[in-house]
Design an enzyme around this catalytic site. Sequence first.
Site, PDB file in Angstrom:
ATOM      1  N   ASP A   1       0.820  -1.206   0.000  1.00 30.60           N
ATOM      2  CA  ASP A   1       0.000   0.000   0.000  1.00 30.60           C
ATOM      3  C   ASP A   1       0.857   1.260   0.000  1.00 30.60           C
ATOM      4  OD1 ASP A   1      -2.323  -1.561   0.202  1.00 30.60           O
ATOM      5  OD2 ASP A   1      -2.117  -1.664   2.391  1.00 30.60           O
TER       6      ASP A   1
ATOM      7  N   TYR B   1       6.046 -10.298   7.105  1.00 29.99           N
ATOM      8  CA  TYR B   1       5.960  -8.856   7.316  1.00 29.99           C
ATOM      9  C   TYR B   1       6.399  -8.531   8.742  1.00 29.99           C
ATOM     10  CZ  TYR B   1       3.167  -7.950   3.080  1.00 29.99           C
ATOM     11  OH  TYR B   1       2.734  -7.817   1.785  1.00 29.99           O
TER      12      TYR B   1
END
Length: 274
Positions: free
Chosen positions: A52, A110
């Site tokens: 994003d 992540y």
Amino acid sequence: MPLWKTILSYDGTPFHGWQVQPNLPTIQGTLAHAIHHITRESVLPQGSGRTDAGVHALAQVASFFLESPIPPANFLRALNHALPPSIRVLSIEHAAPSFHARHSAIGKTYEYRIHPTNSICSPMQAPYVWPCPFPLDMEQLQEAATYILGTHDFTSFAAVDPDLTARIAVLKDENSSTSPPSGASDVNFQSASALTTRTIYESAWRQHEDLLIYRVTGTGFLHHMVRNLVGTFAEAGTGRIPANSIPTILAARNRSAAGPTAPASGLFLVKVEY
């Protein structure tokens, strides 16, 4: 045409995410422009996932085909010369024609970094953390994180994704366009649920100096999923919700059941497995 596989590291702060967008700076678009500058070929590199706006990567993977017979070492130097300092190519090599940066991936890791406001955050670190304005209990964070281990439907932690919504709509349309046998609706529910189901192998918090760091590894992640998980875990860390409410939130399959979305600045794509 040879297929190329490249590993990138980037600071996502000045970009509107990975995916190319008209008149906006993106990682994919910037990389494509650099490749065209060097080879005069127009390609659209395929990334392992669409990070994003504002999200960073330590090892994003991209793949693309080229006709140009350029040696990998020369290509590496040329790309890093053509790209802005916020994007670095760590490695580039030929790959098997069947390789695809996204479709061939079997797992991703992540990390999310929080800097509590009870200590001073270095300006060198500030763009890469969430300056969380309230104290967080590490035991509650850790307990909440353990409840997502295993295989679950993560609809409650997913933002609206037009691509995923379209795929689910196709399943529903296929179900409604025929006269299904008894029990078919359950089958289609399971098919739709499979699109939002992921397996999580690692979900844990640790403290490193002034930072609280969340690390998660899974088969894949839905749109905003990690940031929504962190925002919900933070609710548990402040005592606003009990840590053991995570299973109930998962079972709800409703985004409104979970907590807020954590800021993009603290999120890093660490590793992609193939």
